[in-house]
Design a protein around this motif. Sequence first.
Motif, PDB file in Angstrom:
ATOM      1  N   GLY A 158       0.827  -1.203   0.000  1.00  0.00           N
ATOM      2  CA  GLY A 158       0.000   0.000   0.000  1.00  0.00           C
ATOM      3  C   GLY A 158       0.855   1.243   0.000  1.00  0.00           C
ATOM      4  N   MET A 159       0.191   2.367  -0.109  1.00  0.00           N
ATOM      5  CA  MET A 159       0.900   3.645  -0.085  1.00  0.00           C
ATOM      6  C   MET A 159       1.338   3.975   1.332  1.00  0.00           C
ATOM      7  SD  MET A 159      -1.017   6.160  -2.712  1.00  0.00           S
ATOM      8  CE  MET A 159      -2.647   5.480  -2.889  1.00  0.00           C
ATOM      9  N   ARG A 160       2.386   4.748   1.397  1.00  0.00           N
ATOM     10  CA  ARG A 160       2.831   5.236   2.700  1.00  0.00           C
ATOM     11  C   ARG A 160       2.021   6.482   3.043  1.00  0.00           C
ATOM     12  NH1 ARG A 160       9.207   4.378   1.503  1.00  0.00           N
ATOM     13  NH2 ARG A 160       9.063   2.130   1.294  1.00  0.00           N
ATOM     14  N   PRO A 161       1.776   6.695   4.321  1.00  0.00           N
ATOM     15  CA  PRO A 161       0.973   7.859   4.722  1.00  0.00           C
ATOM     16  C   PRO A 161       1.509   9.190   4.204  1.00  0.00           C
ATOM     17  CG  PRO A 161       1.143   6.334   6.542  1.00  0.00           C
ATOM     18  CD  PRO A 161       2.055   5.824   5.465  1.00  0.00           C
ATOM     19  N   MET A 162       2.818   9.360   4.177  1.00  0.00           N
ATOM     20  CA  MET A 162       3.376  10.623   3.692  1.00  0.00           C
ATOM     21  C   MET A 162       3.180  10.787   2.184  1.00  0.00           C
ATOM     22  SD  MET A 162       4.294  12.359   6.298  1.00  0.00           S
ATOM     23  CE  MET A 162       5.399  13.647   5.761  1.00  0.00           C
ATOM     24  N   GLU A 163       3.104   9.680   1.445  1.00  0.00           N
ATOM     25  CA  GLU A 163       2.778   9.754   0.023  1.00  0.00           C
ATOM     26  C   GLU A 163       1.349  10.265  -0.156  1.00  0.00           C
ATOM     27  OE1 GLU A 163       5.335   6.166  -2.034  1.00  0.00           O
ATOM     28  OE2 GLU A 163       3.515   5.614  -0.958  1.00  0.00           O
ATOM     29  N   LEU A 164       0.474   9.801   0.722  1.00  0.00           N
ATOM     30  CA  LEU A 164      -0.922  10.227   0.640  1.00  0.00           C
ATOM     31  C   LEU A 164      -1.070  11.729   0.862  1.00  0.00           C
ATOM     32  CD1 LEU A 164      -2.683   7.277   2.487  1.00  0.00           C
ATOM     33  CD2 LEU A 164      -2.949   7.911   0.086  1.00  0.00           C
ATOM     34  N   LEU A 165      -0.211  12.298   1.704  1.00  0.00           N
ATOM     35  CA  LEU A 165      -0.259  13.750   1.904  1.00  0.00           C
ATOM     36  C   LEU A 165       0.035  14.492   0.601  1.00  0.00           C
ATOM     37  CD1 LEU A 165       1.510  14.221   5.352  1.00  0.00           C
ATOM     38  CD2 LEU A 165      -0.903  14.573   4.824  1.00  0.00           C
ATOM     39  N   LEU A 166       1.069  14.032  -0.136  1.00  0.00           N
ATOM     40  CA  LEU A 166       1.383  14.666  -1.410  1.00  0.00           C
ATOM     41  C   LEU A 166       0.251  14.468  -2.414  1.00  0.00           C
ATOM     42  CD1 LEU A 166       5.170  13.943  -2.104  1.00  0.00           C
ATOM     43  CD2 LEU A 166       4.113  16.046  -1.273  1.00  0.00           C
ATOM     44  N   LEU A 167      -0.314  13.271  -2.457  1.00  0.00           N
ATOM     45  CA  LEU A 167      -1.425  13.008  -3.373  1.00  0.00           C
ATOM     46  C   LEU A 167      -2.634  13.873  -3.032  1.00  0.00           C
ATOM     47  CD1 LEU A 167      -1.265   9.121  -3.721  1.00  0.00           C
ATOM     48  CD2 LEU A 167      -0.675  10.833  -5.461  1.00  0.00           C
ATOM     49  N   GLY A 168      -2.911  14.024  -1.754  1.00  0.00           N
ATOM     50  CA  GLY A 168      -4.030  14.870  -1.342  1.00  0.00           C
ATOM     51  C   GLY A 168      -3.825  16.310  -1.755  1.00  0.00           C
ATOM     52  N   MET A 169      -2.610  16.803  -1.574  1.00  0.00           N
ATOM     53  CA  MET A 169      -2.302  18.170  -1.978  1.00  0.00           C
ATOM     54  C   MET A 169      -2.411  18.317  -3.490  1.00  0.00           C
ATOM     55  SD  MET A 169       1.131  20.373  -1.262  1.00  0.00           S
ATOM     56  CE  MET A 169       1.802  20.653  -2.888  1.00  0.00           C
ATOM     57  N   GLY A 170      -1.893  17.350  -4.225  1.00  0.00           N
ATOM     58  CA  GLY A 170      -1.971  17.392  -5.686  1.00  0.00           C
ATOM     59  C   GLY A 170      -3.399  17.349  -6.190  1.00  0.00           C
ATOM     60  N   GLY A 171      -4.210  16.503  -5.582  1.00  0.00           N
ATOM     61  CA  GLY A 171      -5.612  16.413  -5.976  1.00  0.00           C
ATOM     62  C   GLY A 171      -6.375  17.680  -5.673  1.00  0.00           C
ATOM     63  N   CYS A 172      -6.095  18.273  -4.534  1.00  0.00           N
ATOM     64  CA  CYS A 172      -6.770  19.497  -4.114  1.00  0.00           C
ATOM     65  C   CYS A 172      -6.459  20.647  -5.071  1.00  0.00           C
ATOM     66  CB  CYS A 172      -6.334  19.840  -2.694  1.00  0.00           C
ATOM     67  SG  CYS A 172      -7.141  21.270  -1.960  1.00  0.00           S
ATOM     68  N   THR A 173      -5.181  20.838  -5.376  1.00  0.00           N
ATOM     69  CA  THR A 173      -4.811  21.956  -6.243  1.00  0.00           C
ATOM     70  C   THR A 173      -5.226  21.701  -7.694  1.00  0.00           C
ATOM     71  OG1 THR A 173      -3.093  23.574  -6.749  1.00  0.00           O
ATOM     72  CG2 THR A 173      -2.401  21.265  -6.703  1.00  0.00           C
ATOM     73  N   ALA A 174      -5.163  20.452  -8.157  1.00  0.00           N
ATOM     74  CA  ALA A 174      -5.609  20.128  -9.518  1.00  0.00           C
ATOM     75  C   ALA A 174      -7.098  20.420  -9.674  1.00  0.00           C
ATOM     76  CB  ALA A 174      -5.314  18.666  -9.845  1.00  0.00           C
ATOM     77  N   PHE A 175      -7.883  20.056  -8.669  1.00  0.00           N
ATOM     78  CA  PHE A 175      -9.325  20.332  -8.679  1.00  0.00           C
ATOM     79  C   PHE A 175      -9.563  21.828  -8.865  1.00  0.00           C
ATOM     80  CE2 PHE A 175     -13.196  21.604  -6.553  1.00  0.00           C
ATOM     81  CZ  PHE A 175     -14.131  20.671  -6.985  1.00  0.00           C
ATOM     82  N   ASP A 176      -8.877  22.630  -8.056  1.00  0.00           N
ATOM     83  CA  ASP A 176      -9.031  24.085  -8.140  1.00  0.00           C
ATOM     84  C   ASP A 176      -8.640  24.619  -9.517  1.00  0.00           C
ATOM     85  OD1 ASP A 176      -9.733  24.194  -5.452  1.00  0.00           O
ATOM     86  OD2 ASP A 176      -7.717  24.771  -4.794  1.00  0.00           O
TER      87      ASP A 176
END
Length: 139
Positions: A37-55
Amino acid sequence: MKARVKWVEDVMFLGESGTGHTVVMDGPEEAGGHGTGMRPMELLLLGMGGCTAFDVIEILKKSRQDVHDCVVEINGERSEEIPKVYTNIHVHFKVTGRDIKSSFVERAITMSTEKYCSATLMMAKTATITHDFEIIDVD
């Protein structure tokens, strides 16, 4: 907003969002992980990327830009010392479309990172965040 994390085994956890979506998290092999599975710190980057891409996509659509695709590549550097927080994050946007105006992309990224993207604004508390972009024109 709610979330739930359940320990599965060793250093594997199952995360469940308040909306019922799940993700497997696992640590590195040196910490007893199995690479499942993904590492928790990877998920932080993915969350940030998804958030800014959405915007950025929403802002470009409202600006009547003919966007066909948007890929966000994120490179994060972490502190060597515990806590190993992100210290530098670079975000590269690849925006594909027809006759996309550079000034509109730049404005959308600025609006996202300075006003709308909660994840970016949170990560900026510990990391220097930089951005750039490229426009890929389709005929």
